[in-house]
Write a protein that holds these residues in place. Structure first.
Motif, short mmCIF file in Angstrom:
data_model
loop_
_atom_site.label_atom_id
_atom_site.label_comp_id
_atom_site.label_asym_id
_atom_site.label_seq_id
_atom_site.Cartn_x
_atom_site.Cartn_y
_atom_site.Cartn_z
N UNK A 176 0.84 -1.20 0.00
CA UNK A 176 0.00 0.00 0.00
C UNK A 176 0.87 1.25 0.00
N UNK A 177 1.91 1.27 0.83
CA UNK A 177 2.82 2.42 0.86
C UNK A 177 3.50 2.64 -0.49
N UNK A 178 3.97 1.56 -1.11
CA UNK A 178 4.63 1.67 -2.41
C UNK A 178 3.63 2.09 -3.49
N UNK A 179 2.43 1.55 -3.40
CA UNK A 179 1.39 1.85 -4.40
C UNK A 179 1.01 3.33 -4.37
N UNK A 180 0.92 3.88 -3.17
CA UNK A 180 0.49 5.27 -3.01
C UNK A 180 1.69 6.21 -2.85
N UNK A 181 2.76 5.90 -3.54
CA UNK A 181 3.97 6.73 -3.50
C UNK A 181 4.07 7.60 -4.75
N UNK A 187 -7.20 6.77 -5.88
CA UNK A 187 -6.21 7.77 -5.46
C UNK A 187 -5.08 7.87 -6.47
N UNK A 188 -4.61 6.74 -6.97
CA UNK A 188 -3.51 6.76 -7.94
C UNK A 188 -3.93 7.44 -9.24
N UNK A 189 -5.09 7.11 -9.74
CA UNK A 189 -5.58 7.72 -10.98
C UNK A 189 -5.73 9.23 -10.81
N UNK A 190 -6.33 9.65 -9.70
CA UNK A 190 -6.50 11.09 -9.45
C UNK A 190 -5.16 11.79 -9.24
N UNK A 191 -4.24 11.14 -8.54
CA UNK A 191 -2.92 11.73 -8.32
C UNK A 191 -2.17 11.89 -9.64
N UNK A 192 -2.30 10.92 -10.53
CA UNK A 192 -1.67 11.05 -11.85
C UNK A 192 -2.31 12.16 -12.66
N UNK A 193 -3.63 12.29 -12.56
CA UNK A 193 -4.34 13.31 -13.32
C UNK A 193 -4.04 14.72 -12.82
N UNK A 201 0.64 19.43 -9.22
CA UNK A 201 -0.04 20.34 -8.30
C UNK A 201 0.09 19.77 -6.88
N UNK A 202 -0.04 20.62 -5.88
CA UNK A 202 0.00 20.10 -4.50
C UNK A 202 -1.11 19.08 -4.23
N UNK A 203 -2.23 19.21 -4.93
CA UNK A 203 -3.34 18.29 -4.72
C UNK A 203 -2.93 16.84 -4.96
N UNK A 204 -2.06 16.60 -5.92
CA UNK A 204 -1.64 15.24 -6.25
C UNK A 204 -1.02 14.55 -5.04
N UNK A 205 -0.09 15.21 -4.39
CA UNK A 205 0.53 14.63 -3.19
C UNK A 205 -0.47 14.49 -2.05
N UNK A 206 -1.39 15.44 -1.94
CA UNK A 206 -2.41 15.39 -0.89
C UNK A 206 -3.32 14.17 -1.08
N UNK A 207 -3.65 13.88 -2.31
CA UNK A 207 -4.50 12.71 -2.60
C UNK A 207 -3.81 11.43 -2.15
N UNK A 208 -2.54 11.28 -2.51
CA UNK A 208 -1.79 10.08 -2.10
C UNK A 208 -1.71 9.97 -0.59
N UNK A 247 -5.14 8.99 1.02
CA UNK A 247 -5.47 7.58 0.82
C UNK A 247 -4.60 6.69 1.70
N UNK A 248 -3.30 7.01 1.79
CA UNK A 248 -2.41 6.23 2.68
C UNK A 248 -2.90 6.29 4.12
N UNK A 249 -3.28 7.49 4.57
CA UNK A 249 -3.76 7.65 5.94
C UNK A 249 -5.04 6.85 6.16
N UNK A 250 -5.96 6.94 5.22
CA UNK A 250 -7.23 6.21 5.36
C UNK A 250 -6.99 4.71 5.43
N UNK A 251 -6.08 4.20 4.62
CA UNK A 251 -5.82 2.77 4.61
C UNK A 251 -4.99 2.33 5.81
N UNK A 252 -4.18 3.22 6.33
CA UNK A 252 -3.41 2.91 7.55
C UNK A 252 -4.36 2.78 8.72
N UNK A 253 -5.28 3.72 8.85
CA UNK A 253 -6.27 3.66 9.92
C UNK A 253 -7.09 2.39 9.76
N UNK A 254 -7.49 2.08 8.52
CA UNK A 254 -8.26 0.87 8.24
C UNK A 254 -7.49 -0.36 8.66
N UNK A 255 -6.20 -0.42 8.34
CA UNK A 255 -5.42 -1.60 8.66
C UNK A 255 -5.14 -1.73 10.14
#
Length: 195
Positions: free
Chosen positions: A92-97, A164-170, A174-181, A184-192
């Motif tokens: 997940x960390x590598x995916x959302x990098x 998140x990856x598709x939106x970050x690529x799109x 912009x700063x939004x791209x890094x914010x999206x990643x 999503x990492x935070x949401x999945x970390x909390x989930x895990x």
């Protein structure tokens, strides 16, 4: 000019599949056969000696890309001594990098090929291979507690990661791209951590 040996023909085929897998993820499946063969360092005429059609190559290249994703998952499990949760977290960390965001040719086929596969007829081999690959990935992302329960949390994780990856690529650049990643990492970390 002499005939190509069987070993050379197999190597050429492997090179075309590998090149197609990368180019389809980077540029889409609309890339021409001529451009694809040029990128592989082979002649356009050689394509039809190796493949029945471009559609056949799309299916094979898609399978090749998902095989790479499976190897990455298996390597993670080995690296973390079979601890699935730790391997999932690392993936997940590598995916959302930013590295994955910036390298679609080497990245996840589920994200890179989604728009192309949505346009593929349902009866095409590529669509079947893609669907199986997405399902397998979602199943692997499921927590062990919910595995076999239709993989709902695995699907949720996959949708979060892929979206998140598709939106970050799109929005790259912009700063939004890094914010999206990061979101999503935070949401999945909390989930895990709650799993």
């Amino acid at each position: 000019m002499g005939r190509v040996s069987q070993a050379q023909a197999e190597e050429n085929r492997r090179r075309v599949v590998d090149t197609a897998s990368r180019l389809f993820r980077e540029q889409g499946t609309h890339i021409s056969v001529a451009d694809l063969m040029k990128a592989a360092g082979l002649t356009h005429g050689g394509f039809y000696k190796q493949f029945a059609s471009k559609d056949a190559l799309i299916g094979e290249a898609t399978a090749h890309a998902f095989e790479g994703l499976t190897r990455q998952r298996d390597d993670g499990l080995e690296q973390y001594g079979g601890q699935r949760e730790a391997a999932q977290r690392a993936l997940i960390d590598a995916y959302l990098s930013t590295e994955h965001r910036d390298s679609p040719a080497d990245g996840c086929p589920a994200a890179a090929l989604a728009a192309d596969m949505a346009r593929e007829p349902e009866d095409r081999e590529a669509r079947r291979v893609y669907t199986e690959g997405v399902g397998d990935f979602a199943e692997w992302l499921a927590t062990e507690d919910t595995e076999g329960e239709e993989g709902a949390d695995g699907l949720t994780r996959l949708c979060t990661m892929l979206g998140a990856l598709v939106l970050a690529r799109a929005t790259k650049g912009s700063p939004l791209s890094d914010q999206i990643l990061a979101a999503a990492r935070e949401a999945l970390t909390v989930d895990q951590q709650g799993a």
